[in-house]
Design a protein around this motif. Structure first.
Motif, short mmCIF file in Angstrom:
data_model
loop_
_atom_site.label_atom_id
_atom_site.label_comp_id
_atom_site.label_asym_id
_atom_site.label_seq_id
_atom_site.Cartn_x
_atom_site.Cartn_y
_atom_site.Cartn_z
N LYS A 145 0.84 -1.21 0.00
CA LYS A 145 0.00 0.00 0.00
C LYS A 145 0.87 1.26 0.00
O LYS A 145 0.59 2.22 -0.72
N ALA A 146 1.89 1.25 0.83
CA ALA A 146 2.79 2.41 0.89
C ALA A 146 3.47 2.64 -0.45
O ALA A 146 3.59 3.78 -0.91
N PHE A 193 2.33 1.71 -3.41
CA PHE A 193 1.31 2.15 -4.35
C PHE A 193 1.00 3.63 -4.15
O PHE A 193 0.91 4.39 -5.12
N TYR A 194 0.85 4.05 -2.90
CA TYR A 194 0.56 5.46 -2.63
C TYR A 194 1.69 6.36 -3.10
O TYR A 194 1.46 7.44 -3.63
N SER A 195 2.94 5.92 -2.92
CA SER A 195 4.07 6.72 -3.39
C SER A 195 4.16 6.74 -4.90
O SER A 195 4.65 7.70 -5.48
N VAL A 251 1.47 6.70 -6.88
CA VAL A 251 0.39 7.58 -7.33
C VAL A 251 0.78 9.04 -7.13
O VAL A 251 0.67 9.86 -8.04
N LEU A 298 3.20 10.45 -0.73
CA LEU A 298 1.98 9.95 -0.08
C LEU A 298 2.26 8.66 0.69
O LEU A 298 1.67 8.42 1.75
N GLY A 299 3.16 7.83 0.20
CA GLY A 299 3.55 6.62 0.92
C GLY A 299 4.27 6.96 2.22
O GLY A 299 4.09 6.28 3.24
N TYR A 307 1.63 7.88 4.61
CA TYR A 307 0.96 6.66 5.06
C TYR A 307 1.77 5.97 6.17
O TYR A 307 1.21 5.43 7.11
#
Length: 196
Positions: A56-57, A59-61, A63, A67-68, A71
């Motif tokens: 998830k981290a 993926f957020y980074s 995007v 953001l990761g 998170y």
């Protein structure tokens, strides 16, 4: 000569203090009191391991850079990520603008005009070399920016893995020192404890 005698005096004083400290620190005698610490298992909070947290981290980074890190609650890394990627983008834009200036001047000279901004200062070969240099700098800027973007994703992933690393007291590696009275010597050792 007086400095040698001062050093010798300090050495003797240090050895006396050290020998007294070893005699007074004997805790292995029979009947020595040991303090027992009882830990209530209800008070110890165990964090559940979320196997999807690193992905998830990452993926957020991917995007949105940073953001990761948010998170993972590593907010201090966000300005570093944005600054690094922003610097790469800045150099790409600056080199692209310079490339366009020299390219448009070279195109005007090929068309037969003599009114470009570099006329009389730089030859046609100089304009070609300048275009090649700024094109190379643009490509390097793109590669560095993509590398920093990938590093942002890797950092978020590894940081999320490390947040789940088990640092519980049930896994411990502790050194111990023991004074042996019978042999008048000390024992050093390392203890590895597993508590299930």
């Amino acid at each position: 000569m007086p400095s040698k005698s001062i050093y010798f005096l300090l050495l003797c004083l240090f050895s006396i203090i050290l020998s007294n400290a070893q005699i007074n620190k004997d805790t292995t005698q029979i009947g020595a009191s040991k303090e027992l610490t009882i830990i209530d298992n209800d008070l110890v909070k165990r964090a559940e391991i979320d196997p999807l947290r690193p992905s998830k981290a990452a993926f957020y980074s991917a995007v949105l850079p940073g953001l990761g890190q948010a998170y993972n609650k590593k907010y201090w890394k966000i300005p570093i990520v944005w600054g690094a990627i922003g610097t790469g983008i800045y150099f790409y834009i600056a080199n692209d603008n310079q490339f366009d200036r020299y390219r448009s001047a070279y195109k005007r000279r090929l068309a037969g005009f003599e009114d470009d901004e570099f006329f009389g200062q730089i030859s046609d070969d100089g304009l070609i070399r300048a275009q090649q240099q700024f094109r190379r700098n643009k490509e390097i800027s793109v590669l560095v920016t993509l590398g920093l973007y990938a590093l942002n994703i890797i950092d978020a992933n590894v940081d999320a893995h490390l947040l789940q690393f088990n640092v519980d007291d049930n896994l411990s590696l502790s050194p111990h020192y023991q004074y042996n009275q019978m042999e008048n010597s000390s024992d050093l050792g390392v203890t590895l404890n597993f508590k299930f």
